[in-house]
Scaffold this active site. Sequence first.
Site, PDB file in Angstrom:
ATOM      1  CD  GLU A  80      13.454   3.584   7.405  1.00 26.18           C
ATOM      2  OE1 GLU A  80      13.527   4.447   8.312  1.00 26.18           O
ATOM      3  OE2 GLU A  80      13.288   3.846   6.210  1.00 26.18           O
TER       4      GLU A  80
ATOM      5  CD  GLU B 135      11.071  11.854  11.454  1.00 28.17           C
ATOM      6  OE1 GLU B 135      10.008  11.284  11.749  1.00 28.17           O
ATOM      7  OE2 GLU B 135      11.938  11.333  10.737  1.00 28.17           O
TER       8      GLU B 135
ATOM      9  CB  CYS C 195      13.441   8.378   7.885  1.00 28.15           C
ATOM     10  SG  CYS C 195      14.030   7.373   6.539  1.00 28.15           S
TER      11      CYS C 195
ATOM     12  CE  LYS D   9      -1.755   2.495   3.301  1.00 34.42           C
ATOM     13  NZ  LYS D   9      -1.659   3.848   2.727  1.00 34.42           N
TER      14      LYS D   9
ATOM     15  N   GLY E 110       7.498   4.522   7.935  1.00 36.62           N
ATOM     16  CA  GLY E 110       6.628   5.660   8.208  1.00 36.62           C
ATOM     17  C   GLY E 110       6.910   6.220   9.583  1.00 36.62           C
ATOM     18  CB  SER E 111       4.902   8.396  11.753  1.00 35.66           C
ATOM     19  OG  SER E 111       3.731   7.623  11.868  1.00 35.66           O
ATOM     20  CB  THR E 112       8.145   6.859  15.811  1.00 35.96           C
ATOM     21  OG1 THR E 112       9.413   6.975  15.147  1.00 35.96           O
ATOM     22  CG2 THR E 112       8.339   6.091  17.094  1.00 35.96           C
TER      23      THR E 112
ATOM     24  CB  VAL F 159       1.902   4.518  11.950  1.00 38.13           C
ATOM     25  CG1 VAL F 159       1.372   3.291  11.233  1.00 38.13           C
ATOM     26  CG2 VAL F 159       0.921   5.671  11.788  1.00 38.13           C
ATOM     27  N   GLY F 160       4.286   3.053  13.682  1.00 43.22           N
ATOM     28  CA  GLY F 160       5.133   1.887  13.962  1.00 43.22           C
ATOM     29  C   GLY F 160       4.757   1.239  15.289  1.00 43.22           C
TER      30      GLY F 160
HETATM   31  P1  NAI Z   1       2.259   7.798   8.612  1.00 44.30           P
HETATM   32  O1  NAI Z   1       3.136   6.932   9.404  1.00 44.30           O
HETATM   33  O2  NAI Z   1       0.847   8.041   9.115  1.00 44.30           O
HETATM   34  O3  NAI Z   1       2.122   7.238   7.124  1.00 44.30           O
HETATM   35  C1  NAI Z   1       2.954   6.259   6.552  1.00 44.30           C
HETATM   36  C2  NAI Z   1       2.119   5.158   5.927  1.00 44.30           C
HETATM   37  O4  NAI Z   1       1.403   4.448   6.938  1.00 44.30           O
HETATM   38  C3  NAI Z   1       1.059   5.633   4.944  1.00 44.30           C
HETATM   39  O5  NAI Z   1       0.978   4.725   3.873  1.00 44.30           O
HETATM   40  C4  NAI Z   1      -0.214   5.603   5.775  1.00 44.30           C
HETATM   41  O6  NAI Z   1      -1.384   5.463   5.004  1.00 44.30           O
HETATM   42  C5  NAI Z   1       0.022   4.371   6.612  1.00 44.30           C
HETATM   43  N1  NAI Z   1      -0.745   4.305   7.866  1.00 44.30           N
HETATM   44  C6  NAI Z   1      -1.233   5.320   8.608  1.00 44.30           C
HETATM   45  N2  NAI Z   1      -1.850   4.845   9.711  1.00 44.30           N
HETATM   46  C7  NAI Z   1      -1.742   3.494   9.668  1.00 44.30           C
HETATM   47  C8  NAI Z   1      -2.165   2.437  10.540  1.00 44.30           C
HETATM   48  N3  NAI Z   1      -2.818   2.677  11.683  1.00 44.30           N
HETATM   49  N4  NAI Z   1      -1.861   1.160  10.192  1.00 44.30           N
HETATM   50  C9  NAI Z   1      -1.176   0.903   9.063  1.00 44.30           C
HETATM   51  N5  NAI Z   1      -0.771   1.850   8.206  1.00 44.30           N
HETATM   52  C10 NAI Z   1      -1.042   3.141   8.500  1.00 44.30           C
HETATM   53  O7  NAI Z   1       2.988   9.178   8.418  1.00 44.30           O
HETATM   54  P2  NAI Z   1       2.331  10.632   8.186  1.00 44.30           P
HETATM   55  O8  NAI Z   1       1.181  10.855   9.121  1.00 44.30           O
HETATM   56  O9  NAI Z   1       2.063  10.797   6.765  1.00 44.30           O
HETATM   57  O10 NAI Z   1       3.540  11.578   8.634  1.00 44.30           O
HETATM   58  C11 NAI Z   1       3.663  12.007   9.981  1.00 44.30           C
HETATM   59  C12 NAI Z   1       5.096  12.072  10.395  1.00 44.30           C
HETATM   60  O11 NAI Z   1       5.693  10.796  10.310  1.00 44.30           O
HETATM   61  C13 NAI Z   1       5.998  12.936   9.546  1.00 44.30           C
HETATM   62  O12 NAI Z   1       5.932  14.272   9.947  1.00 44.30           O
HETATM   63  C14 NAI Z   1       7.339  12.336   9.803  1.00 44.30           C
HETATM   64  O13 NAI Z   1       7.881  12.862  10.979  1.00 44.30           O
HETATM   65  C15 NAI Z   1       7.053  10.880   9.997  1.00 44.30           C
HETATM   66  N6  NAI Z   1       7.314  10.080   8.779  1.00 44.30           N
HETATM   67  C16 NAI Z   1       8.454   9.365   8.707  1.00 44.30           C
HETATM   68  C17 NAI Z   1       8.763   8.651   7.564  1.00 44.30           C
HETATM   69  C18 NAI Z   1      10.008   7.883   7.447  1.00 44.30           C
HETATM   70  O14 NAI Z   1      10.472   7.638   6.334  1.00 44.30           O
HETATM   71  N7  NAI Z   1      10.597   7.427   8.511  1.00 44.30           N
HETATM   72  C19 NAI Z   1       7.873   8.664   6.406  1.00 44.30           C
HETATM   73  C20 NAI Z   1       6.650   9.384   6.592  1.00 44.30           C
HETATM   74  C21 NAI Z   1       6.412  10.080   7.746  1.00 44.30           C
END
Ligand code: NAI
Length: 490
Positions: free
Chosen positions: A269, A400, A303, A195, A247-249, A251-252
């Site tokens: 990651e 972050e 990241c 996804k 993605g974000s910590t 959601v991790g």
């Molecule tokens: P996010 O972690 O919400 O989104 C990343 C992915 O996870 C997207 O595909 C999203 O649809 C999916 N997602 C969201 N909630 C989920 C859940 N409960 N279960 C499974 N998948 C889910 O990140 P967001 O809200 O777009 O960004 C927020 C902050 O996260 C940013 O400001 C940044 O600090 C951090 N971030 C870090 C990333 C990295 O590469 N380490 C990448 C994106 C965001």
Amino acid sequence: MAKKKETKLDFGSKWDYSAAPESAGHAEIKKEYGLYINGKFVKAEGGKKFASTSPSSEKHIAYFAEASNKDVDKAVKAARKAYNEVWGPMAPKERAKYIFRIARLMQERAREFAVLESIDGGKPIRESRDVDVPIAANHFFYYAGWADKLEYAFPGKTAKPVGVSGQIIPWNFPLLMAAWKIAPALACGNTVVLKPAETTPLTAMKLAELIHDSGLPAGVVNIVTGAGATGAAIVNHPDVDKVAFTGSTGVGKIIQKAIAGTNKTATLELGGKAANIIFDDAPTDQAVEGIINGIFFNQGHVCCAGSRLFVQENVKDIVIKKLKDRLSTLIVGDPMDKNTDVGAINSKEQLATINKYLKIGVEEGAEIYQPNCTLPKKGNWCKPTLFLEASQSHRIVQEEIFGPVLTVQTFRTIDEVIDKANNTPFGLSAGVWTDKGSKIFNLTTKLRAGIVWANTFNKFDPTSPFGGYKESGYGREGGLQGLSAYVKLN
Ligand code: NAI
Ligand code: MG
């Protein structure tokens, strides 16, 4: 002693470059994209859809299907069937041929992918063209090579695939993250449900078209679009064997809780807050370029961005002067212009987050510096920003920001900078700039970071492992280590 008057460079308002736009005429965008399930493009249950817009022009790009639990279930079933009947039993050298084919098709369509990545996500075309797309293709090439050599990757052991892999990726490197996830999974004999993020689904669906054209058997890779709920449906599906998330910590942590007590394995990651450390013996000009690249590459939506600068105190003045001068030469604007250094902020939400931190930084007492550059009227933009006189306790130093914002601190001794660099909840990457190899070796062993760059920054290669410690997650992607997450060893 009288202070010497600083000469101020003002490239921002005096230097005008003629526009050098990349043409988008060759890139095909459909009005609407379905879900790619079992080798077919299908509508979401109930016809639900959402739109993606360009963060630079604010123009509507296309509609994408919003996958429900039922759609995700269909995708997982297709992946399981393909795993049991086709991909699992297939000879590894045959699997390799498909993965090589995907890599070659990506090279052939590189221009289109680069253009679409910049339109949908806002990153400068120079970066999508020279970084995202070529490295994505390289990941497929690299892992295609491993597919029939797993016995050499794990000597004395038998490597079996894990099964169905659910993969959720973010919006900062949409195509590249898809490649990081899909390529090793396929090479080890797994099937995939992936996804992309809701603000950047375009290149993932283009990748679905490419995979379809490659002749990969139906169901081996399924790509479903949607937001967090779709991601959660993948994570919680009982027939998913392995979750790979970037993605974000926040959601991790949700994912880790969701899979606790199940048989699912995961690689996470997550975020980062990398220290970029400049010693007094470092070549200043190169270090300044490294600082710029470390934090302003991809608008700081990285990241592993070098978002905390540590300068040795005795070279602080010269480094900061050069940094400010260099900042004023950065061109912020149209991602499709080949002159652009800093593109658009990926979404209105992310811009609001960054602006929130700019306010916090000022309130905390750090000194904000932004160059005198003009920003386009439409779209999501943020000036490259320095926070001078930042301190360890500041939220802008600890959290972050994920934008073009650099905090600047000083240090006197090596022990002090190691303590400061390690004093965050994260541990993904770090950078060291020095003339002395011994300092580099000392720091690489003491910095709690998965990746430490020496006299360079943001170098990515399919052969080298990438991943973090602490709240930056666990597991490694890339290299030999990246195979481990996708195999069971006997
Ligand atoms: P996010 O972690 O919400 O989104 C990343 C992915 O996870 C997207 O595909 C999203 O649809 C999916 N997602 C969201 N909630 C989920 C859940 N409960 N279960 C499974 N998948 C889910 O990140 P967001 O809200 O777009 O960004 C927020 C902050 O996260 C940013 O400001 C940044 O600090 C951090 N971030 C870090 C990333 C990295 O590469 N380490 C990448 C994106 C965001
Ligand atoms: Mg978009």
